[in-house]
Design an enzyme around this catalytic site. Structure first.
Site, PDB file in Angstrom:
ATOM      1  N   LYS A   1       5.885   2.178  -0.213  1.00  0.00           N
ATOM      2  CA  LYS A   1       5.307   0.877   0.153  1.00  0.00           C
ATOM      3  C   LYS A   1       6.182  -0.308  -0.268  1.00  0.00           C
ATOM      4  CE  LYS A   1       0.387   2.043   0.428  1.00  0.00           C
ATOM      5  NZ  LYS A   1      -0.969   1.738  -0.023  1.00  0.00           N
TER       6      LYS A   1
ATOM      7  N   ASP B   1      -4.214  -3.246   3.438  1.00  0.00           N
ATOM      8  CA  ASP B   1      -5.146  -2.716   2.423  1.00  0.00           C
ATOM      9  C   ASP B   1      -6.123  -3.795   1.941  1.00  0.00           C
ATOM     10  OD1 ASP B   1      -4.347  -0.068   2.315  1.00  0.00           O
ATOM     11  OD2 ASP B   1      -2.831  -0.443   0.779  1.00  0.00           O
TER      12      ASP B   1
END
Ligand SMILES: NC(=O)c1ccc[n+]([C@@H]2O[C@H](COP(=O)([O-])OP(=O)(O)OC[C@H]3O[C@@H](n4cnc5c(N)ncnc54)[C@H](OP(=O)(O)O)[C@@H]3O)[C@@H](O)[C@H]2O)c1
Length: 288
Positions: free
Chosen positions: A74, A110
């Site tokens: 990420k 997210d």
């Protein structure tokens, strides 16, 4: 009479991660493609840390429409991208890449997925809320930044060391209008009486360690508090069960998972995601 030449070429998206075999996002994305009649495919692709550069070249070579990123990519993906959304730049991590022509643009869905779940599943607007996050990892960072940008009045980051907690608090103070403070987590955490929303943003309680729960003084959980868990599997964690027994309202991590996936779906396809279809597909996986 005209003959329509069929296209057998699917649009490709997926996830790069390691491990990736058990990542369930494929189930909800493929269910969504089927529901909307889209000829798209989602692939779980194992990419080790040292192979990310090759994988990103492969993404371009295969003309993929985008990719999700999970552990360990990420943050390390950032040098391979041509641009970032403002929020992904603030968070410093990307979980969704969208191909725009020859450019690869990084997003982070997210935190937005969490905010949307709080709004739509729990019916609470973040504006003015006093929010406490247990944990200061990648998920906490994305959620805290997005809650602050959505108008939360204050954010408290609770972590067992200041190493990750204090930099997140500094970021929130510098870059968002929310008040932010750090609290060291060195025993059962006593939830401040003025708290509106308490979030477990750690991995405690994730399958198979379903009996585990974060150390929180249960008698400080009051009726009316909204208690959220980032863990999607199982949706009803031991922590949420204990909070519900104290009279708190609860919000499971499945809503966040579905909503972050729905935002990625929209970024890739330009279509509104079928949320109910996606949630049902995941519920079937987690109850199997
Ligand atoms: N529902 C969703 O859509 C969604 C999306 C993203 C992530 N998640 C879930 O969120 C969880 C966290 O992910 P992440 O990427 O933030 O992980 P991460 O970057 O590794 O961070 C984990 C955090 O939990 C803390 N922690 C772990 N074990 C602990 C313990 N026993 N006691 C106290 N603190 C503990 C860590 O504290 P230290 O800093 O002290 O190590 C850290 O703050 C994972 O289970 C992931 O599956 C869910």
């Amino acid at each position: 009479m005209s003959y329509q030449v069929p296209s057998y070429q699917a649009k490709l998206v997926g996830v790069f991660g390691c491990p990736v075999a058990e990542n369930p996002t494929i189930v909800m994305q493929e269910a969504a493609f089927r529901a909307l009649g889209l000829h798209w495919r989602y692939l779980n692709i194992e990419v080790r840390a040292e192979q990310l550069a090759d994988a990103m070249r492969g993404l371009r070579a295969f003309n993929m429409a985008g990719i999700n990123l999970t552990i360990p990519h990420k943050v390390t993906v950032l040098p391979y991208l041509d641009g970032l959304s403002a929020e992904a730049a603030l968070i410093g991590a990307v979980n969704t890449v969208v191909r725009e022509g020859e450019r690869l643009i990084g997003h982070n869905t997210d935190g937005k997925g969490f905010v949307r779940s709080v709004q739509e599943d729990a019916g609470i607007h973040p504006s003015g809320q006093r929010v406490v996050f247990l944990g200061a990892g990648g998920a906490a960072r994305a959620m805290a930044v997005e809650m602050a940008l959505a108008g939360a009045a204050s954010i408290t980051i609770v972590n067992r060391t200041a190493d990750r907690g204090q930099p997140l608090v500094d970021l929130l103070r510098r870059q968002t209008p929310a008040q932010a403070e750090f609290a060291l987590w060195d025993g059962p955490f006593v939830v401040p009486a003025e708290t509106d929303i308490l979030v477990n943003a750690t991995s405690i309680g994730l399958f198979p360690r379903v009996e585990d729960a974060p150390a929180v003084a249960l008698d400080s959980i009051r009726p009316g508090l909204l208690v959220c868990d980032v863990i999607p599997n199982p949706p009803k964690t031991a922590f949420l069960a204990a909070a519900a027994a104290r009279g708190a309202r609860t919000l499971d991590g499945l809503g966040m998972l579905v909503n972050q996936g729905a935002i990625a779906f929209r970024l890739w396809t330009g279509r509104d995601a079928p949320l109910a279809v996606m949630r049902q597909a995941l519920e079937e996986v987690f109850s199997a």
